[in-house]
Scaffold this motif. Structure first.
Motif, PDB file in Angstrom:
ATOM      1  N   SER A 167       7.089  11.065  -9.163  1.00 23.29           N
ATOM      2  CA  SER A 167       7.175  12.329  -9.945  1.00 23.29           C
ATOM      3  C   SER A 167       8.196  13.157  -9.071  1.00 23.29           C
ATOM      4  CB  SER A 167       6.269  12.924 -10.568  1.00 23.29           C
ATOM      5  OG  SER A 167       5.331  13.145  -9.547  1.00 23.29           O
ATOM      6  N   GLN A 168       7.535  13.097  -7.445  1.00 25.95           N
ATOM      7  CA  GLN A 168       8.730  14.330  -6.777  1.00 25.95           C
ATOM      8  C   GLN A 168       9.554  13.768  -5.592  1.00 25.95           C
ATOM      9  OE1 GLN A 168       7.050  17.890  -7.036  1.00 25.95           O
ATOM     10  NE2 GLN A 168       6.401  16.544  -8.899  1.00 25.95           N
ATOM     11  N   ASP A 169      10.656  14.608  -5.342  1.00 28.69           N
ATOM     12  CA  ASP A 169      11.457  13.692  -4.686  1.00 28.69           C
ATOM     13  C   ASP A 169      10.793  13.998  -3.187  1.00 28.69           C
ATOM     14  OD1 ASP A 169      13.151  14.516  -6.931  1.00 28.69           O
ATOM     15  OD2 ASP A 169      14.252  16.189  -6.125  1.00 28.69           O
ATOM     16  N   GLY A 170      11.580  13.508  -2.454  1.00 37.61           N
ATOM     17  CA  GLY A 170      11.680  13.100  -1.529  1.00 37.61           C
ATOM     18  C   GLY A 170      10.951  11.837  -0.966  1.00 37.61           C
ATOM     19  N   ASP A 171      10.964  11.446   0.921  1.00 37.96           N
ATOM     20  CA  ASP A 171      10.470   9.733   1.359  1.00 37.96           C
ATOM     21  C   ASP A 171       8.897   9.609   0.498  1.00 37.96           C
ATOM     22  OD1 ASP A 171      12.917   9.897   1.961  1.00 37.96           O
ATOM     23  OD2 ASP A 171      12.613  10.981   4.233  1.00 37.96           O
ATOM     24  N   HIS A 172       8.975   8.799   0.148  1.00 41.32           N
ATOM     25  CA  HIS A 172       7.633   7.751  -0.084  1.00 41.32           C
ATOM     26  C   HIS A 172       7.584   7.182   0.751  1.00 41.32           C
ATOM     27  CE1 HIS A 172       7.048  10.307  -3.603  1.00 41.32           C
ATOM     28  NE2 HIS A 172       8.382  10.345  -3.756  1.00 41.32           N
ATOM     29  N   VAL A 173       7.206   6.691   1.507  1.00 42.53           N
ATOM     30  CA  VAL A 173       6.480   5.975   2.558  1.00 42.53           C
ATOM     31  C   VAL A 173       4.969   4.487   2.323  1.00 42.53           C
ATOM     32  CG1 VAL A 173       5.653   4.665   4.979  1.00 42.53           C
ATOM     33  CG2 VAL A 173       6.900   7.517   4.577  1.00 42.53           C
ATOM     34  N   PHE A 174       5.470   2.801   2.188  1.00 41.81           N
ATOM     35  CA  PHE A 174       4.902   2.330   1.000  1.00 41.81           C
ATOM     36  C   PHE A 174       4.704   1.199   2.340  1.00 41.81           C
ATOM     37  CE2 PHE A 174       6.722   4.158  -2.023  1.00 41.81           C
ATOM     38  CZ  PHE A 174       5.681   3.873  -3.220  1.00 41.81           C
ATOM     39  N   ARG A 175       3.529   0.127   2.934  1.00 33.91           N
ATOM     40  CA  ARG A 175       3.121  -0.423   3.630  1.00 33.91           C
ATOM     41  C   ARG A 175       3.127  -1.921   3.153  1.00 33.91           C
ATOM     42  NH1 ARG A 175      -1.006   1.680   6.600  1.00 33.91           N
ATOM     43  NH2 ARG A 175       0.780   2.863   7.651  1.00 33.91           N
ATOM     44  N   TRP A 176       4.048  -3.214   3.408  1.00 34.67           N
ATOM     45  CA  TRP A 176       3.645  -4.015   3.145  1.00 34.67           C
ATOM     46  C   TRP A 176       2.621  -5.054   4.642  1.00 34.67           C
ATOM     47  CZ3 TRP A 176       3.434  -7.202  -0.194  1.00 34.67           C
ATOM     48  CH2 TRP A 176       3.246  -9.121   0.061  1.00 34.67           C
ATOM     49  N   ARG A 177       1.136  -5.812   4.027  1.00 34.36           N
ATOM     50  CA  ARG A 177       0.654  -5.876   5.200  1.00 34.36           C
ATOM     51  C   ARG A 177       0.198  -7.521   4.384  1.00 34.36           C
ATOM     52  NH1 ARG A 177      -5.880  -4.171   5.512  1.00 34.36           N
ATOM     53  NH2 ARG A 177      -5.987  -5.584   4.060  1.00 34.36           N
ATOM     54  N   VAL A 178       0.420  -8.291   5.827  1.00 34.74           N
ATOM     55  CA  VAL A 178       0.582  -9.737   5.491  1.00 34.74           C
ATOM     56  C   VAL A 178      -0.880 -10.137   6.608  1.00 34.74           C
ATOM     57  CG1 VAL A 178       2.247 -10.114   4.715  1.00 34.74           C
ATOM     58  CG2 VAL A 178       2.366  -9.731   6.651  1.00 34.74           C
ATOM     59  N   GLY A 179      -1.598 -11.104   6.299  1.00 32.40           N
ATOM     60  CA  GLY A 179      -2.320 -11.876   7.446  1.00 32.40           C
ATOM     61  C   GLY A 179      -3.329 -12.301   6.114  1.00 32.40           C
ATOM     62  N   ASN A 180      -4.806 -12.275   7.486  1.00 32.83           N
ATOM     63  CA  ASN A 180      -6.051 -12.426   7.152  1.00 32.83           C
ATOM     64  C   ASN A 180      -6.919 -12.044   7.796  1.00 32.83           C
ATOM     65  OD1 ASN A 180      -6.599 -14.793   9.090  1.00 32.83           O
ATOM     66  ND2 ASN A 180      -4.849 -15.377   7.546  1.00 32.83           N
ATOM     67  N   ALA A 181      -8.771 -12.074   7.211  1.00 30.30           N
ATOM     68  CA  ALA A 181      -9.439 -11.851   8.615  1.00 30.30           C
ATOM     69  C   ALA A 181     -10.152 -12.074  10.069  1.00 30.30           C
ATOM     70  CB  ALA A 181     -10.790 -11.191   7.402  1.00 30.30           C
ATOM     71  N   VAL A 182      -9.203 -13.960   9.726  1.00 31.95           N
ATOM     72  CA  VAL A 182      -9.545 -14.479  11.111  1.00 31.95           C
ATOM     73  C   VAL A 182      -8.528 -14.066  11.977  1.00 31.95           C
ATOM     74  CG1 VAL A 182      -9.954 -16.561  11.849  1.00 31.95           C
ATOM     75  CG2 VAL A 182     -10.549 -15.837  10.024  1.00 31.95           C
ATOM     76  N   CYS A 183      -7.469 -13.718  11.348  1.00 35.08           N
ATOM     77  CA  CYS A 183      -6.317 -13.979  12.327  1.00 35.08           C
ATOM     78  C   CYS A 183      -5.488 -12.561  12.491  1.00 35.08           C
ATOM     79  CB  CYS A 183      -5.002 -15.155  12.327  1.00 35.08           C
ATOM     80  SG  CYS A 183      -5.673 -17.128  11.956  1.00 35.08           S
ATOM     81  N   GLY A 184      -5.855 -11.694  11.982  1.00 33.57           N
ATOM     82  CA  GLY A 184      -5.662 -10.392  11.720  1.00 33.57           C
ATOM     83  C   GLY A 184      -4.085 -10.147  10.503  1.00 33.57           C
ATOM     84  N   PHE A 185      -3.386  -8.609  10.784  1.00 38.17           N
ATOM     85  CA  PHE A 185      -2.811  -8.622   9.942  1.00 38.17           C
ATOM     86  C   PHE A 185      -1.409  -7.901  10.371  1.00 38.17           C
ATOM     87  CE2 PHE A 185      -7.263  -8.201   7.303  1.00 38.17           C
ATOM     88  CZ  PHE A 185      -6.061  -8.801   6.088  1.00 38.17           C
ATOM     89  N   SER A 186      -0.635  -8.113   9.918  1.00 38.19           N
ATOM     90  CA  SER A 186       0.868  -7.293  10.134  1.00 38.19           C
ATOM     91  C   SER A 186       1.262  -6.837   9.623  1.00 38.19           C
ATOM     92  CB  SER A 186       1.566  -9.019  10.824  1.00 38.19           C
ATOM     93  OG  SER A 186       3.467  -8.620  10.588  1.00 38.19           O
ATOM     94  N   THR A 187       1.683  -5.529   9.707  1.00 40.00           N
ATOM     95  CA  THR A 187       2.309  -4.635   8.261  1.00 40.00           C
ATOM     96  C   THR A 187       3.990  -4.299   9.166  1.00 40.00           C
ATOM     97  OG1 THR A 187       2.052  -2.589   9.997  1.00 40.00           O
ATOM     98  CG2 THR A 187      -0.053  -3.863   8.602  1.00 40.00           C
ATOM     99  N   GLN A 188       4.579  -3.591   8.331  1.00 38.31           N
ATOM    100  CA  GLN A 188       5.901  -3.241   8.097  1.00 38.31           C
ATOM    101  C   GLN A 188       6.170  -2.395   7.066  1.00 38.31           C
ATOM    102  OE1 GLN A 188       8.534  -3.869  10.495  1.00 38.31           O
ATOM    103  NE2 GLN A 188       9.082  -2.664   9.409  1.00 38.31           N
ATOM    104  N   LEU A 213       0.651  -1.066  -0.137  1.00 38.37           N
ATOM    105  CA  LEU A 213      -0.341   0.289   0.152  1.00 38.37           C
ATOM    106  C   LEU A 213       0.716   1.374  -0.068  1.00 38.37           C
ATOM    107  CD1 LEU A 213      -2.186  -0.941   2.878  1.00 38.37           C
ATOM    108  CD2 LEU A 213      -3.024  -1.239   0.700  1.00 38.37           C
ATOM    109  N   TYR A 214       0.548   1.744  -0.569  1.00 36.12           N
ATOM    110  CA  TYR A 214       1.254   3.122  -0.448  1.00 36.12           C
ATOM    111  C   TYR A 214       0.307   4.682   0.191  1.00 36.12           C
ATOM    112  CZ  TYR A 214       2.987   7.716  -2.456  1.00 36.12           C
ATOM    113  OH  TYR A 214       3.542   8.912  -2.044  1.00 36.12           O
TER     114      TYR A 214
END
Length: 180
Positions: free
Chosen positions: A45-66, A21-22
């Motif tokens: 297109s723009q200089d600077g820091d762009h933050v992206f999130r990696w999300r793993v999991g499922n609806a039953v056990c929940g999600f973990s993000t980094q 996710l952006y």
């Protein structure tokens, strides 16, 4: 990154799904497409820091993000060595244009009169040229290296060393007698 795209890599989830996710950044049009555990980013297109999130999991056990930060930087700064100079001494100091924090700058000698042995003392964008002892044309090059993008820009400056002026000489003091 120097361009408008980037590739992100996450861990391959087992018994769950993953999604890139952006989150935020200066490029409003940035997008990320998830294929397996990879994220293909476009629209930086723009200089600077762009933050992206990696999300793993499922609806039953929940999600973990980094989260991961992708820094977009501009290409190499255009080198500007300065204007033509005429000098009468054997040293010259030249200051090149400003550089970005991730760039380096250096001065080199390209041409000098055969009877001269000039040398350069570098201090980043400041070049101190010494040993310009012979009259004639000296050409120096200012190089900016963008170490992140692997690009460089070059600009040259010509310094003309004029011949030394003759020393003023007058005869010794003379006495003139009015009765002679």
């Amino acid at each position: 990154v120097c361009g408008t795209t980037a590739r992100l890599n996450g861990n391959l989830p087992t018994a769950s799904t993953g999604e890139w996710l952006y989150v935020r950044g200066p490029s409003l049009a940035a997008q990320v497409v998830t294929v397996g555990a990879q994220g293909q980013v476009i629209g930086l297109s723009q200089d600077g820091d762009h933050v992206f999130r990696w999300r793993v999991g499922n609806a039953v056990c929940g999600f973990s993000t980094q989260e991961v930060v992708v820094r977009k930087v501009q290409g190499v700064t255009q080198a500007i060595a300065g204007a033509f100079q005429k000098i009468c001494v054997d040293t010259a100091r030249v200051v090149g244009n400003s550089i970005m924090a991730w760039e380096t700058a250096e001065w080199t000698i390209l041409q000098a009169p055969a009877s001269s042995t000039p040398f350069v003392t570098n201090s980043g964008r400041v070049g101190l040229f010494q040993g310009l002892t012979a009259a004639g044309k000296y050409i120096f090059e200012y190089t900016i290296d963008n170490t992140l993008c692997g690009e460089e820009s070059r600009s040259q400056i010509e310094i003309e060393r004029l011949p030394s002026s003759s020393l003023a000489v007058v005869p010794a003091n003379m006495e003139i007698c009015a009765n002679a």
